[in-house]
Design a protein around this motif. Sequence first.
Motif, PDB file in Angstrom:
ATOM      1  N   GLY A  92       0.791  -1.226   0.000  1.00 25.15           N
ATOM      2  CA  GLY A  92       0.000   0.000   0.000  1.00 25.15           C
ATOM      3  C   GLY A  92       0.821   1.273   0.000  1.00 25.15           C
ATOM      4  O   GLY A  92       0.270   2.351  -0.224  1.00 25.15           O
ATOM      5  N   SER A  93       2.116   1.203   0.248  1.00 27.50           N
ATOM      6  CA  SER A  93       2.958   2.391   0.217  1.00 27.50           C
ATOM      7  C   SER A  93       3.169   2.828  -1.229  1.00 27.50           C
ATOM      8  O   SER A  93       3.016   2.040  -2.174  1.00 27.50           O
ATOM      9  CB  SER A  93       4.296   2.128   0.897  1.00 27.50           C
ATOM     10  OG  SER A  93       5.019   1.099   0.218  1.00 27.50           O
ATOM     11  N   THR A  94       3.508   4.105  -1.420  1.00 31.15           N
ATOM     12  CA  THR A  94       3.642   4.633  -2.770  1.00 31.15           C
ATOM     13  C   THR A  94       4.981   5.330  -2.959  1.00 31.15           C
ATOM     14  O   THR A  94       5.652   5.709  -2.005  1.00 31.15           O
ATOM     15  CB  THR A  94       2.513   5.636  -3.087  1.00 31.15           C
ATOM     16  OG1 THR A  94       2.570   6.719  -2.160  1.00 31.15           O
ATOM     17  CG2 THR A  94       1.152   4.949  -2.999  1.00 31.15           C
ATOM     18  N   ASP A  95       5.332   5.499  -4.208  1.00 32.78           N
ATOM     19  CA  ASP A  95       6.552   6.203  -4.582  1.00 32.78           C
ATOM     20  C   ASP A  95       6.252   6.979  -5.862  1.00 32.78           C
ATOM     21  O   ASP A  95       5.399   6.562  -6.674  1.00 32.78           O
ATOM     22  CB  ASP A  95       7.697   5.213  -4.802  1.00 32.78           C
ATOM     23  CG  ASP A  95       9.021   5.916  -5.051  1.00 32.78           C
ATOM     24  OD1 ASP A  95       9.181   7.057  -4.570  1.00 32.78           O
ATOM     25  OD2 ASP A  95       9.890   5.332  -5.717  1.00 32.78           O
ATOM     26  N   THR A  96       6.921   8.097  -6.039  1.00 32.73           N
ATOM     27  CA  THR A  96       6.756   8.914  -7.243  1.00 32.73           C
ATOM     28  C   THR A  96       8.114   9.086  -7.910  1.00 32.73           C
ATOM     29  O   THR A  96       8.862  10.030  -7.594  1.00 32.73           O
ATOM     30  CB  THR A  96       6.151  10.285  -6.906  1.00 32.73           C
ATOM     31  OG1 THR A  96       4.954  10.106  -6.159  1.00 32.73           O
ATOM     32  CG2 THR A  96       5.820  11.055  -8.185  1.00 32.73           C
ATOM     33  N   PRO A  97       8.476   8.172  -8.797  1.00 37.88           N
ATOM     34  CA  PRO A  97       9.782   8.273  -9.446  1.00 37.88           C
ATOM     35  C   PRO A  97       9.874   9.525 -10.321  1.00 37.88           C
ATOM     36  O   PRO A  97       8.864  10.041 -10.821  1.00 37.88           O
ATOM     37  CB  PRO A  97       9.843   7.000 -10.303  1.00 37.88           C
ATOM     38  CG  PRO A  97       8.774   6.106  -9.775  1.00 37.88           C
ATOM     39  CD  PRO A  97       7.718   7.008  -9.241  1.00 37.88           C
ATOM     40  N   VAL A  98      11.094  10.000 -10.507  1.00 38.05           N
ATOM     41  CA  VAL A  98      11.333  11.096 -11.434  1.00 38.05           C
ATOM     42  C   VAL A  98      11.234  10.561 -12.858  1.00 38.05           C
ATOM     43  O   VAL A  98      11.896   9.573 -13.205  1.00 38.05           O
ATOM     44  CB  VAL A  98      12.721  11.725 -11.191  1.00 38.05           C
ATOM     45  CG1 VAL A  98      13.003  12.798 -12.245  1.00 38.05           C
ATOM     46  CG2 VAL A  98      12.796  12.314  -9.795  1.00 38.05           C
ATOM     47  N   VAL A  99      10.380  11.176 -13.675  1.00 34.38           N
ATOM     48  CA  VAL A  99      10.191  10.701 -15.055  1.00 34.38           C
ATOM     49  C   VAL A  99      10.769  11.730 -16.018  1.00 34.38           C
ATOM     50  O   VAL A  99      10.865  12.929 -15.722  1.00 34.38           O
ATOM     51  CB  VAL A  99       8.703  10.454 -15.358  1.00 34.38           C
ATOM     52  CG1 VAL A  99       8.165   9.346 -14.471  1.00 34.38           C
ATOM     53  CG2 VAL A  99       7.878  11.722 -15.183  1.00 34.38           C
ATOM     54  N   THR A 100      11.165  11.242 -17.173  1.00 35.70           N
ATOM     55  CA  THR A 100      11.717  12.104 -18.217  1.00 35.70           C
ATOM     56  C   THR A 100      10.956  11.865 -19.513  1.00 35.70           C
ATOM     57  O   THR A 100      10.315  10.819 -19.706  1.00 35.70           O
ATOM     58  CB  THR A 100      13.209  11.822 -18.443  1.00 35.70           C
ATOM     59  OG1 THR A 100      13.379  10.431 -18.793  1.00 35.70           O
ATOM     60  CG2 THR A 100      14.004  12.120 -17.179  1.00 35.70           C
ATOM     61  N   SER A 101      11.018  12.845 -20.406  1.00 34.86           N
ATOM     62  CA  SER A 101      10.267  12.756 -21.656  1.00 34.86           C
ATOM     63  C   SER A 101      11.193  12.746 -22.858  1.00 34.86           C
ATOM     64  O   SER A 101      12.334  13.221 -22.802  1.00 34.86           O
ATOM     65  CB  SER A 101       9.286  13.929 -21.775  1.00 34.86           C
ATOM     66  OG  SER A 101       9.997  15.151 -21.882  1.00 34.86           O
ATOM     67  N   GLU A 102      10.682  12.190 -23.926  1.00 40.70           N
ATOM     68  CA  GLU A 102      11.376  12.173 -25.205  1.00 40.70           C
ATOM     69  C   GLU A 102      10.386  12.584 -26.289  1.00 40.70           C
ATOM     70  O   GLU A 102       9.167  12.456 -26.117  1.00 40.70           O
ATOM     71  CB  GLU A 102      11.925  10.768 -25.516  1.00 40.70           C
ATOM     72  CG  GLU A 102      12.850  10.197 -24.450  1.00 40.70           C
ATOM     73  CD  GLU A 102      13.190   8.746 -24.714  1.00 40.70           C
ATOM     74  OE1 GLU A 102      12.844   8.235 -25.806  1.00 40.70           O
ATOM     75  OE2 GLU A 102      13.793   8.114 -23.832  1.00 40.70           O
ATOM     76  N   ASP A 103      10.884  13.049 -27.412  1.00 41.52           N
ATOM     77  CA  ASP A 103      10.053  13.374 -28.577  1.00 41.52           C
ATOM     78  C   ASP A 103       8.925  14.332 -28.225  1.00 41.52           C
ATOM     79  O   ASP A 103       7.746  14.077 -28.529  1.00 41.52           O
ATOM     80  CB  ASP A 103       9.471  12.092 -29.201  1.00 41.52           C
ATOM     81  CG  ASP A 103      10.542  11.150 -29.680  1.00 41.52           C
ATOM     82  OD1 ASP A 103      11.636  11.629 -30.038  1.00 41.52           O
ATOM     83  OD2 ASP A 103      10.298   9.930 -29.678  1.00 41.52           O
TER      84      ASP A 103
END
Length: 222
Positions: A32-43
């Motif tokens: 039930g615990s959560t995490d918010t990873p750092v995301v990156t974008s392309e195109d």
Amino acid sequence: MPDVGDVVTARLAVAPADNTTSATLVVTRPDGSTDTPVVTSEDDGAVWTGPVVYTLAGLWRLSWTVTGTGASVEHEVVSVAPAPAVTATGRSYATTTQLASALREAPPLDAVALLERATQLLDTDFLVAAMYDVDDGGMPTDPVVAAAFADAVCAQVEFWGEVGVETDVSGPLQGVTLGSLSLQFGAGDNRSGPSYYAPKLVRALASLPADRFRMTVVTGGW
């Protein structure tokens, strides 16, 4: 299917997308615990990626929220398996080396779990009323008895390899006595009930000398 300890790259394709597109990823673990990873974008926001580390076995939910052009919410459920065991984590009368020798081939990848399950079957279905020397952990100290138990659980794993762990197989045994061991499968009219036991398992126990191992078990009426 990923295993515990795997590090993967979560990926989301967005269409249409432009420089206003933005995405976030929330990872919900089995506890039930959560995490918010750092995301990156392309195109220009058409592809978004982020790292996910699977630390627990169970079901994980990966939830993407896209804003701007291509706004949407996407969910993915990922089943994560425990890290494969190569040594016994529970009670087992045989090693994977003994199983490989019995099979005369490489053991299955889930051999550790199968041997532990076969050991539990032997304990609950055959050894409850048995008498033999044991150590503080309940394991047989007589090498002859220990070898027979190893043969028995290896035979059961081999049997499951042929019929499936959950398969009920019509057994040929119906009212058989081998020394002090008595077995009964089925109930009347020459009908055999389902047998869950490898015939070689029974023979391994029945071969033990009475001065080292004594038991009487009656099973039947299915």
